[in-house]
Every structure is written in C-alpha cells, then in structure tokens.
Design an enzyme around this catalytic site. Structure first.
Site, PDB file in Angstrom:
ATOM      1  CB  SER A 322      12.050  14.113 -31.925  1.00  0.00           C
ATOM      2  OG  SER A 322      12.609  14.636 -30.971  1.00  0.00           O
ATOM      3  CD1 TRP A 325       6.248  18.457 -31.046  1.00  0.00           C
ATOM      4  CD2 TRP A 325       8.052  19.213 -29.797  1.00  0.00           C
ATOM      5  NE1 TRP A 325       5.975  19.062 -29.324  1.00  0.00           N
ATOM      6  CE2 TRP A 325       7.071  19.430 -28.978  1.00  0.00           C
ATOM      7  CE3 TRP A 325       9.536  19.516 -29.385  1.00  0.00           C
ATOM      8  CZ2 TRP A 325       7.411  20.135 -27.734  1.00  0.00           C
ATOM      9  CZ3 TRP A 325       9.542  20.135 -28.323  1.00  0.00           C
ATOM     10  CH2 TRP A 325       8.667  20.235 -27.462  1.00  0.00           C
ATOM     11  CG  HIS A 326      12.955  20.617 -31.046  1.00  0.00           C
ATOM     12  ND1 HIS A 326      12.831  19.245 -30.878  1.00  0.00           N
ATOM     13  CD2 HIS A 326      13.051  20.888 -29.736  1.00  0.00           C
ATOM     14  CE1 HIS A 326      13.023  18.692 -29.673  1.00  0.00           C
ATOM     15  NE2 HIS A 326      13.359  19.730 -28.870  1.00  0.00           N
ATOM     16  N   GLY A 327      10.877  23.101 -34.022  1.00  0.00           N
ATOM     17  CA  GLY A 327      10.661  24.111 -34.872  1.00  0.00           C
ATOM     18  C   GLY A 327      10.463  24.023 -36.636  1.00  0.00           C
ATOM     19  CG  PHE A 485      10.917  24.785 -29.360  1.00  0.00           C
ATOM     20  CD1 PHE A 485      11.236  25.114 -30.471  1.00  0.00           C
ATOM     21  CD2 PHE A 485      12.147  24.468 -28.271  1.00  0.00           C
ATOM     22  CE1 PHE A 485      12.407  25.539 -30.891  1.00  0.00           C
ATOM     23  CE2 PHE A 485      13.345  24.750 -28.936  1.00  0.00           C
ATOM     24  CZ  PHE A 485      13.628  25.228 -29.961  1.00  0.00           C
TER      25      PHE A 485
END
Length: 485
Positions: A322, A325-327, A485
C-alpha cells in the site's frame, strides 16, 4: 481538468445537459457520451496518455471475452497473467522505472562497483494507479467467476474511464459499477440534489480546508531546517488536515458528480480522524483501496487464518505494498511499515475488529476513554504522515529530529502570518464540528436534506460564499494531492 477549476465548471453542465436532454432515451448513446466526455476530461492534461487507457481497456475486454469461453485452468491463468502483466507493466514503467534503476545503481555502489545508467525523463500519467486497479478488479473477478464478462464494449469502456472517479478514485469494483451501465437511467431530482450537496461539501473540504492548510504545510516542510520544534508539529498537523480535506474532498465531488448522472459509487471516507485505533482508521480511510488490497492481496495470501508468523507476514505485505502504491520513494514504504507496526498488536491480540460502530453511538460527546483513544490514534497518524509528506528519508528523519528537540517548547512562527494561521485553525475546528455531527452519514451535511428549506438555503449560500471567497483569494490553485499517485 481540475474539479475546482473554471474549465470543469463549464464542462460539467454541458455534459449534464447532453446526457439528460439529448441522450436520455438511448442507453448506448448515454454510455458513449460518458466515454467521449471522460476522454476529453482526461485528455485535458495530456491527450497522449489516452492511448494507455484505451489499450488497457481493449486488453482487459478481450481477456474477459476469452475467459468467457475458456474452461481449461492453465489457459485461464495465462489470460489472467496477460492482463496483470500488461496493466502492472505500464504502471511499473511509468511510476517505478527510475526508482528501481537508481536503487540498483546504489546497491552496486555499496560494493565499489560503478554502473553507468541514465534515468529517463518519464511523465507519470495522471491517475494511472487508480484505473489500473479498477480494470484489474474486472479481470480477476471474471477469472474467479464472480462476474459475468461483458459483451458491451462501450459499457466496459465507460466503466474503465468514468470521468468523475477516473484520476483519484474511489477505485470501483466491476461488480458494483459495471452493471449500472447496463440499466436504463432516468433523472431523479432528489438524487441530483443530494449529489450537488455532496459536491458542495467536497469543494469546502478542498478549497477552504485543504488549500489553506497546504500553504502552511508547504512552507514548513520546505523550510523545515529553519523551523523550531513547535512549528514542525503544527506543520505535520496542517498536512494531516490538508491530505484529508484534499483527498476526501475529491471523493465527495466524484461521488456527488456520479449521482448527477444516476450512478452510485462506494463511500471512500468515513470520518477517519475520529477512529479509536489504527484498525478502525484503515476501515475509514481510502476505503476503496484498503478493501482492494484486502480482497486481492491479503486474503489470497492467507489473511489472518494462519499462525503468528503468517499474520505478521501478511500484515506487513499489505501495508508495504500500500505504501509503495502511493509512490516510488522509500518514504512511502516507511509510512506503510509504520502503519503495519501500529496495526500488528491489534491483530495479534484479536482487537483489530473491536471498534466497528460509530464512535459515541447515540451520544452527543465521546467518553473520556473514547476521546483518549481518538487522540492517541490521531497522534500516531500525524507522526506517520511526516514520512508520507517528506521529500526523502533524510528529510523525514531530520524533521522528526527537529520536533524532538528543545525548540519544541518555543513559540511557533509563520512567515505567512499568525492571524492567517489562527483563522485556518478556526476553520479546521468548524470543519471537525460539522464532521462530528455528521459522522454517521455518507457525508457530513447529508442530513441537511431533512431540514426546512428556510434553513437549508442560507447554509448552502454561506458555504458557497466561503468557498468562492477562498477560491479567489488563494495565492495559487492547488492540484489534488492524489493526482501524483
């Protein structure tokens, strides 16, 4: 195209009028109009990236058609992995290529081996993480036979690129949104008014709360080396409300806009800062992503059914992924790891599903115990957001080091102005008060529909005037954080 822009203020009424007055009697025409409008909406940033959405749409549609007739499990797996590799391949290249390249070079540098490798000047397509996960949910559910693959390419295209939630969610499941494109839609006045009400509250969150907090958060984080500890604490708090107002505001506008066109999207935020533990926070924050990872990663890995080691492994897996996934930055991975550390004790003691209801159910105010739990959870969340916002790992640790120094007892300072800071804190207090009284509802001012028109209209006008006042007086328009994102 930004929701808080003049472009969108012109775009939305045009699409709305065409949708209900020109295409109302023809479902396929309505769906086709949504596809065209969505491509215009997305192409407003950079039309070249439309090819990615179209290619992904075609691949997943064809994979779905093949899965319809293919019964041999080995071939079904090949089809599934074709979709996964194509979608994650695009995501990996545009979002993570330079990250892996730079870390690969740095790893060899630790052993004295110098590798010459040039990074690429890659522009990240807006919202690629969101529509990638949305299309993957379709393929995976079709593969698992939870969903019948669609034969309607236009309806499927509209599902993939539906403009209200295309670039920053909510991440809709095909099982919820896709069937809505098959059904005849008629205009419902009360549904549209409810959508406008939610759009209004979303704009308030974005323009009044998030954008004002952003001025202070950006100033403090960008000059953190020159700030004392108390100012750094306030910077973290400002960012905490910036990201919530920004992202949940976008979700409210997206959900409200969808309702104008007869669609119901899933709730994406449920007053997360009133959570009594981190497990509850993650049931209330970015719900569409949390449940996506739960259903397509955590549960397939075994969830919490195994032994202690498996529970620890799966918890860290879901939070680290997670975060990533954001960066493409180690700060996001540390942010994910921190949340895993927060969450793990609750899971191992079977307290992760302790707080399932709304806080202070049936009461005006929380008990002392609930208030303490909320404050503790909020402090842990604020601390984790420092790593999320920091430019890099060294910046994050120097920021934290600045907080835990003697200067934390000094008076905070703002070059923007103490009075403006005080006004912003008053706005946050007002915002939290409204959210508290609307904590049981889909959005904070939903219950206004039950009030007299003599009460509703003045409140709408006041909120609208405040939004316009801040919209025209902000130094610069702030993009939505989650676009990156």
């Amino acid at each position: 195209m930004l929701f808080n822009s003049l472009d969108f203020a012109i775009f939305l009424p045009i699409v709305f009028l065409l949708y209900w007055f020109v295409a109302q009697k023809n479902l396929k025409l309505q769906n086709a109009l949504i596809v065209v409008a969505s491509y215009v909406f997305y192409g407003w940033w950079d039309w070249r990236f439309l090819s990615l959405i179209i290619f992904s749409t075609v691949v997943d549609y064809l994979v779905g058609q093949k899965l319809r007739v293919e019964e041999k499990q080995s071939k079904r797996k090949v089809l599934l992995w074709t979709s996964i590799l194509v979608n994650l391949g695009f995501l990996g290249f545009f979002k993570y290529y330079n990250f892996f390249l730079e870390n690969f070079v740095d790893a060899f540098g630790l052993f004295g081996m110098q590798i010459n490798a040039n990074s690429l000047n890659i522009i990240l397509p807006v919202g690629i993480s969101f529509y990638t996960f949305q299309t993957l949910s379709y393929t995976i559910d079709v593969y698992k036979k939870k969903l019948e693959p669609t034969k309607d390419f236009i309806a499927f295209s509209a599902f993939v690129c539906f403009f209200p939630q295309l670039v920053a969610g909510p991440i809709e499941r095909a099982t919820n949104l896709l069937p809505q494109f098959y059904k005849k839609r008629t205009f419902e006045y009360h549904k549209a008014v409810d959508g406008m009400r939610q759009i209004l509250w979303g704009l308030f969150k974005k323009v009044v709360i998030a954008d004002n907090c952003a001025e202070f958060a950006n100033q403090i984080f960008n000059n953190s080396a020159d700030m004392n500890g108390s100012t750094l604490v306030l910077g973290a708090i400002f960012f905490t409300f910036q990201i919530y107002g920004d992202f949940s505001g976008y979700s409210d506008i997206a959900i409200g806009t969808s309702r104008l066109f007869g669609f119901d999207l899933k709730q994406n935020f449920a007053t997360p800062y009133f959570s009594r533990d981190i497990a509850e926070f993650w049931r209330r924050w970015h719900i569409s992503l949390s449940t996506w990872f739960r259903d397509y990663l955590y549960i397939p890995l075994g969830g919490s059914r195994g032994g202690t080691w498996m529970k620890i492994r799966n918890t860290f897996a879901i939070f680290l992924v997670s975060g990533f996934w954001h960066g493409a930055n180690w700060t996001f991975i540390i942010w994910g790891a921190l949340n895993a550390i927060y969450f793990l004790p609750l899971l191992l003691t079977n307290n992760n599903r302790k707080n399932l209801g709304v806080v202070a159910e049936g009461k005006l105010l929380p008990s002392f115990r609930e208030l303490f739990a909320m404050l503790t959870t909020f402090i842990l969340t604020v601390f984790a957001w420092i790593f999320f916002r920091a430019e890099n790992v060294s910046h994050a640790f120097s920021y934290v080091g600045g907080i835990f120094s003697e200067s934390i007892f000094s008076m905070p300072s703002f070059s923007i102005g103490k009075m403006k800071a005080l006004i912003t804190f008053c706005l946050i207090a007002f915002f939290l008060t409204i959210e508290w009284f609307g904590r049981k509802d889909r959005f904070a001012i939903e219950k206004l529909k039950e009030k007299s028109i003599l009460i509703r209209i003045p409140i709408y006008l006041i909120i609208s005037i405040i939004i316009l006042e801040f919209l025209f007086n902000l130094k610069e328009s702030q993009e939505f954080i989650y676009f990156q994102f």
